[in-house]
Design a protein around this motif. Sequence first.
Motif, PDB file in Angstrom:
ATOM      1  N   GLU A   1      -8.566  -5.416   2.177  1.00  0.00           N
ATOM      2  CA  GLU A   1      -9.525  -5.030   1.119  1.00  0.00           C
ATOM      3  C   GLU A   1     -10.960  -5.153   1.635  1.00  0.00           C
ATOM      4  O   GLU A   1     -11.786  -4.268   1.418  1.00  0.00           O
ATOM      5  CB  GLU A   1      -9.344  -5.922  -0.120  1.00  0.00           C
ATOM      6  N   GLN A   2     -11.208  -6.266   2.333  1.00  0.00           N
ATOM      7  CA  GLN A   2     -12.547  -6.515   2.880  1.00  0.00           C
ATOM      8  C   GLN A   2     -12.950  -5.406   3.851  1.00  0.00           C
ATOM      9  O   GLN A   2     -14.037  -4.856   3.767  1.00  0.00           O
ATOM     10  CB  GLN A   2     -12.456  -7.818   3.661  1.00  0.00           C
TER      11      GLN A   2
ATOM     12  N   TYR B   1       0.816  -1.227   0.000  1.00  0.00           N
ATOM     13  CA  TYR B   1       0.000   0.000   0.000  1.00  0.00           C
ATOM     14  C   TYR B   1       0.848   1.274   0.000  1.00  0.00           C
ATOM     15  O   TYR B   1       0.300   2.372   0.131  1.00  0.00           O
ATOM     16  CB  TYR B   1      -0.971  -0.007   1.193  1.00  0.00           C
TER      17      TYR B   1
ATOM     18  N   THR C   1     -11.661  -2.333   4.180  1.00  0.00           N
ATOM     19  CA  THR C   1     -11.762  -0.988   3.625  1.00  0.00           C
ATOM     20  C   THR C   1     -13.024  -0.875   2.768  1.00  0.00           C
ATOM     21  O   THR C   1     -13.668   0.161   2.735  1.00  0.00           O
ATOM     22  CB  THR C   1     -10.505  -0.596   2.823  1.00  0.00           C
ATOM     23  N   ARG C   2     -13.392  -1.979   2.112  1.00  0.00           N
ATOM     24  CA  ARG C   2     -14.649  -1.959   1.335  1.00  0.00           C
ATOM     25  C   ARG C   2     -15.839  -1.801   2.277  1.00  0.00           C
ATOM     26  O   ARG C   2     -16.722  -0.996   2.051  1.00  0.00           O
ATOM     27  CB  ARG C   2     -14.801  -3.252   0.532  1.00  0.00           C
TER      28      ARG C   2
ATOM     29  N   ILE D   1      -3.751  -9.113   2.798  1.00  0.00           N
ATOM     30  CA  ILE D   1      -4.204  -8.118   1.811  1.00  0.00           C
ATOM     31  C   ILE D   1      -5.714  -8.263   1.582  1.00  0.00           C
ATOM     32  O   ILE D   1      -6.451  -7.281   1.539  1.00  0.00           O
ATOM     33  CB  ILE D   1      -3.416  -8.249   0.480  1.00  0.00           C
TER      34      ILE D   1
END
Length: 209
Positions: free
Chosen positions: A202-203, A24, A205-206, A198
């Motif tokens: 992603e999970q 990131y 932040t979504r 990762i």
Amino acid sequence: MIIAVDGPAASGKGTIARALARHYNLPHLDTGLLYRAVAATLLRAGLEPASEADAVASCGFEDELLGDPWLRTDEVGRLASVVSAHPPVRAALLERQRNFARQPGGAVLDGRDIGTVIAPDAEVKLFVKATPTIRAQRRHLELRKQGADTSLDKVLADIRTRDERDSQRSEAPMRQAEDAAVLDTSFLSIDAAVQRAIALVEQRTRAGG
Ligand code: CDP
Ligand code: CDP
């Protein structure tokens, strides 16, 4: 984005935190190094780790010390766990960690109390764990590579002592934050563990965004 990565010794949190920082493009702080620097300063001065006053007197270390490979040894790690239990030592290192976490653009920090005390508002919290036996095998392998002559039983006993001290202390004990995602790396390769981390970021932040 602040990513908080906590967990016990040799769970793989440092490897994961470094990989997330690269992925990131975020700055990374290994907070264990700060407590190791206090322990190393105290050792060099011949002071007493059990003495809170001696530990506090060792908090004013120079930043150059953080790059010293000696800090990564087991001797220093063991003492780091002793000095880190003194509340004024934790207080002396708090601001530096919070400032690192809150820099514009975000950061990745790994340690024991990042998700609970240093950055309770972190967008992503991971609690990395693995069985004591597997962690001891990993640490034993590392120590053998460094040329240390130590048995697996001794390394496992040290890991158990450190787990207990870190999770039983009154101030900022190691514990999983309620909103942390757990990543058990016991049976994961480094690559698989990083991919899983990762995916969890992603999970999260979504879900948050
Ligand atoms: O890499 P390893 O997990 O063996 O150790 P480390 O992360 O360098 O931490 C050394 C010691 O510092 C730990 O056993 C903890 O007692 C203490 N520590 C802490 O209290 N809080 C943190 N955020 C990081 C480390
Ligand atoms: O930072 P922490 O003490 O939690 O652990 P680390 O330094 O990231 O990892 C400890 C050792 O386990 C290193 O030698 C890693 O290469 C290894 N490791 C592993 O074998 N498998 C994983 N999934 C993660 C780390």
